[in-house]
Design an enzyme around this catalytic site. Structure first.
Site, PDB file in Angstrom:
ATOM      1  N   SER A  29      14.170  -2.551 -26.961  1.00 28.07           N
ATOM      2  CA  SER A  29      13.392  -3.104 -25.842  1.00 28.07           C
ATOM      3  C   SER A  29      14.211  -3.161 -24.561  1.00 28.07           C
ATOM      4  CB  SER A  29      12.957  -4.533 -26.162  1.00 28.07           C
ATOM      5  OG  SER A  29      12.227  -4.568 -27.341  1.00 28.07           O
ATOM      6  N   HIS A  60       7.150  -0.806 -24.967  1.00 32.92           N
ATOM      7  CA  HIS A  60       7.887   0.088 -25.852  1.00 32.92           C
ATOM      8  C   HIS A  60       7.184   1.447 -25.806  1.00 32.92           C
ATOM      9  CE1 HIS A  60       9.684  -3.186 -28.697  1.00 32.92           C
ATOM     10  NE2 HIS A  60       9.356  -3.713 -27.550  1.00 32.92           N
ATOM     11  N   HIS A  82       7.790  -1.119 -35.947  1.00 36.43           N
ATOM     12  CA  HIS A  82       8.358  -2.361 -36.503  1.00 36.43           C
ATOM     13  C   HIS A  82       7.550  -2.813 -37.712  1.00 36.43           C
ATOM     14  CE1 HIS A  82       9.491  -2.470 -32.197  1.00 36.43           C
ATOM     15  NE2 HIS A  82      10.594  -3.062 -32.622  1.00 36.43           N
ATOM     16  N   TYR A  84       6.558  -5.784 -38.185  1.00 30.97           N
ATOM     17  CA  TYR A  84       5.534  -6.757 -37.765  1.00 30.97           C
ATOM     18  C   TYR A  84       4.259  -6.084 -37.273  1.00 30.97           C
ATOM     19  CZ  TYR A  84       7.464  -6.068 -33.015  1.00 30.97           C
ATOM     20  OH  TYR A  84       7.913  -5.526 -31.843  1.00 30.97           O
ATOM     21  N   GLU A  85       4.330  -4.772 -37.019  1.00 31.62           N
ATOM     22  CA  GLU A  85       3.110  -4.043 -36.633  1.00 31.62           C
ATOM     23  C   GLU A  85       2.290  -3.647 -37.865  1.00 31.62           C
ATOM     24  OE1 GLU A  85       3.879  -1.171 -33.211  1.00 31.62           O
ATOM     25  OE2 GLU A  85       5.891  -1.673 -33.877  1.00 31.62           O
ATOM     26  N   ALA A 112      17.178  -5.173 -28.953  1.00 33.06           N
ATOM     27  CA  ALA A 112      17.208  -6.435 -28.218  1.00 33.06           C
ATOM     28  C   ALA A 112      17.333  -7.527 -29.266  1.00 33.06           C
ATOM     29  CB  ALA A 112      15.923  -6.609 -27.430  1.00 33.06           C
ATOM     30  N   MET A 209      14.283  -8.105 -34.678  1.00 36.58           N
ATOM     31  CA  MET A 209      13.167  -7.696 -35.538  1.00 36.58           C
ATOM     32  C   MET A 209      13.223  -6.215 -35.898  1.00 36.58           C
ATOM     33  SD  MET A 209      10.246  -9.766 -33.444  1.00 36.58           S
ATOM     34  CE  MET A 209      10.569 -11.397 -32.775  1.00 36.58           C
ATOM     35  N   SER A 210      14.412  -5.645 -35.911  1.00 36.40           N
ATOM     36  CA  SER A 210      14.506  -4.202 -36.208  1.00 36.40           C
ATOM     37  C   SER A 210      15.838  -3.920 -36.915  1.00 36.40           C
ATOM     38  CB  SER A 210      14.415  -3.393 -34.906  1.00 36.40           C
ATOM     39  OG  SER A 210      15.538  -3.634 -34.096  1.00 36.40           O
ATOM     40  N   ASN A 233      18.296 -13.266 -24.892  1.00 40.35           N
ATOM     41  CA  ASN A 233      18.055 -14.710 -24.789  1.00 40.35           C
ATOM     42  C   ASN A 233      19.038 -15.373 -25.742  1.00 40.35           C
ATOM     43  OD1 ASN A 233      16.113 -13.264 -26.724  1.00 40.35           O
ATOM     44  ND2 ASN A 233      16.101 -15.347 -27.540  1.00 40.35           N
ATOM     45  N   HIS A 243       8.405 -12.460 -24.616  1.00 39.90           N
ATOM     46  CA  HIS A 243       8.556 -11.001 -24.681  1.00 39.90           C
ATOM     47  C   HIS A 243       8.943 -10.453 -23.299  1.00 39.90           C
ATOM     48  CE1 HIS A 243       7.941  -6.922 -26.000  1.00 39.90           C
ATOM     49  NE2 HIS A 243       6.943  -6.722 -25.171  1.00 39.90           N
TER      50      HIS A 243
HETATM   51  N1  HPA Z   1      14.498 -13.416 -32.017  1.00 42.85           N
HETATM   52  C1  HPA Z   1      14.119 -12.285 -32.667  1.00 42.85           C
HETATM   53  N2  HPA Z   1      14.071 -11.112 -32.065  1.00 42.85           N
HETATM   54  C2  HPA Z   1      14.436 -11.048 -30.776  1.00 42.85           C
HETATM   55  C3  HPA Z   1      14.851 -12.179 -30.055  1.00 42.85           C
HETATM   56  C4  HPA Z   1      14.877 -13.430 -30.716  1.00 42.85           C
HETATM   57  O1  HPA Z   1      15.218 -14.464 -30.144  1.00 42.85           O
HETATM   58  N3  HPA Z   1      15.157 -11.773 -28.801  1.00 42.85           N
HETATM   59  C5  HPA Z   1      14.938 -10.432 -28.766  1.00 42.85           C
HETATM   60  N4  HPA Z   1      14.504  -9.991 -29.960  1.00 42.85           N
END
Ligand code: HPA
Length: 268
Positions: A29, A60, A82, A84-85, A112, A209-210, A233, A243
């Site tokens: 990302s 994306h 992903h 989650y998709e 990310a 998440m990847s 973050n 996001h």
């Molecule tokens: N958690 C999970 N996936 C992420 C985060 C997070 O804080 N930031 C960017 N991808």
């Protein structure tokens, strides 16, 4: 190798106009801009390749771009599928298998991630030393080679020499690098404070998440792996995560990350 991988590899090779990729570079990302630096490049819409799936997530792209970067032929994946998709682990990792079939020997995987180490700052780049696969999935499930399960050694999943080289090159470029353990989760919800505490207790420095399933597939195919996280973050620094913030801060880390990857490829 299964039939979708062979079919996708054959089809994709036909679209690459004779280019023979050596490196698969998966861009997370906010990091897609790095693909603009590829010379003499060809673009492929993922939807054109049977068996490959893209990402549905806003921000994306779902594109492949193959071209020259620092003297190497690189296949950049912009926008990955992903879990989650709704995709299963094999769909998530098929690009890696296809890249292996096309002859790639190195996998540079970026993502990310949320920082768990309170010393991290948004915009930091972390070299992944190791991972915790907390997704409950693996691309090796049900995979039989010569009729037997693949008991894969992951003792050095993230190539020690590439990790060392990343630190040396970053020091030369004046880029401060973090290092640590990446925890891979399904998402797409960000973590609760209790989960952040749990992940820290487990020894993770970042969460995303990847990556973890892709790295397992890459190792199963013998690719050397370098993992780089853009810390978008930091849990505990702010109460909430969005996001939009992930995309915006991811883009901020893109410059140093791109310089690092180019210098590493030139060095290798
Ligand atoms: N958690 C999970 N996936 C992420 C985060 C997070 O804080 N930031 C960017 N991808």
């Amino acid at each position: 190798m299964d039939a979708p991988v062979a079919a996708a590899a054959e089809h994709l090779q036909g679209l690459l106009g004779g280019r023979r990729p050596e490196v698969l570079l998966t861009l997370g990302s906010g990091l897609s801009g790095m693909a603009d630096d590829l010379d003499d490049a060809v673009d492929v819409d993922v939807a054109e390749v049977p068996g490959l799936v893209g990402s549905l997530v806003p921000g994306h792209a779902s594109r492949l771009r193959c071209g020259a970067l620092a003297g190497r032929t690189v296949l950049a994946q912009l926008g990955r599928p992903h879990l989650y998709e709704g995709h299963d682990a094999r769909a998530v990792t098929r690009m890696v298998e296809v890249a292996a079939e096309l002859g790639c020997s190195t996998f540079v995987v970026t993502n990310a991630a949320g920082g768990l180490d309170p010393a991290f700052d948004p915009g930091d780049v972390m070299v992944v030393d190791d991972h915790l696969n907390l997704t409950g999935h693996t691309p090796l499930r049900g995979l039989l080679v010569d009729g037997a399960p693949v008991f894969l050694d992951l003792g050095e999943a993230y190539d020690p020499a590439l990790r060392r080289a990343a630190h040396v090159v970053a020091a030369d470029l004046g880029i401060e690098l973090r290092r640590g353990v990446y925890a891979g989760v399904v998402g797409p919800a960000y973590e609760t404070p209790a989960e952040v505490g749990m992940l820290r207790t487990l020894g993770a420095h970042a969460v995303g998440m990847s990556t973890v399933n892709e790295v397992i597939a890459a190792r199963a195919h013998g690719l050397r792996v370098l993992g780089l996280s853009s810390i978008t973050n930091v849990h505990g620094h702010a109460v909430s995560t969005s996001h939009e913030e992930v995309l915006e801060v991811g883009a901020r880390a893109a410059g140093p990350l791109a310089r690092l990857v180019v210098a590493l490829l030139a060095d290798a």
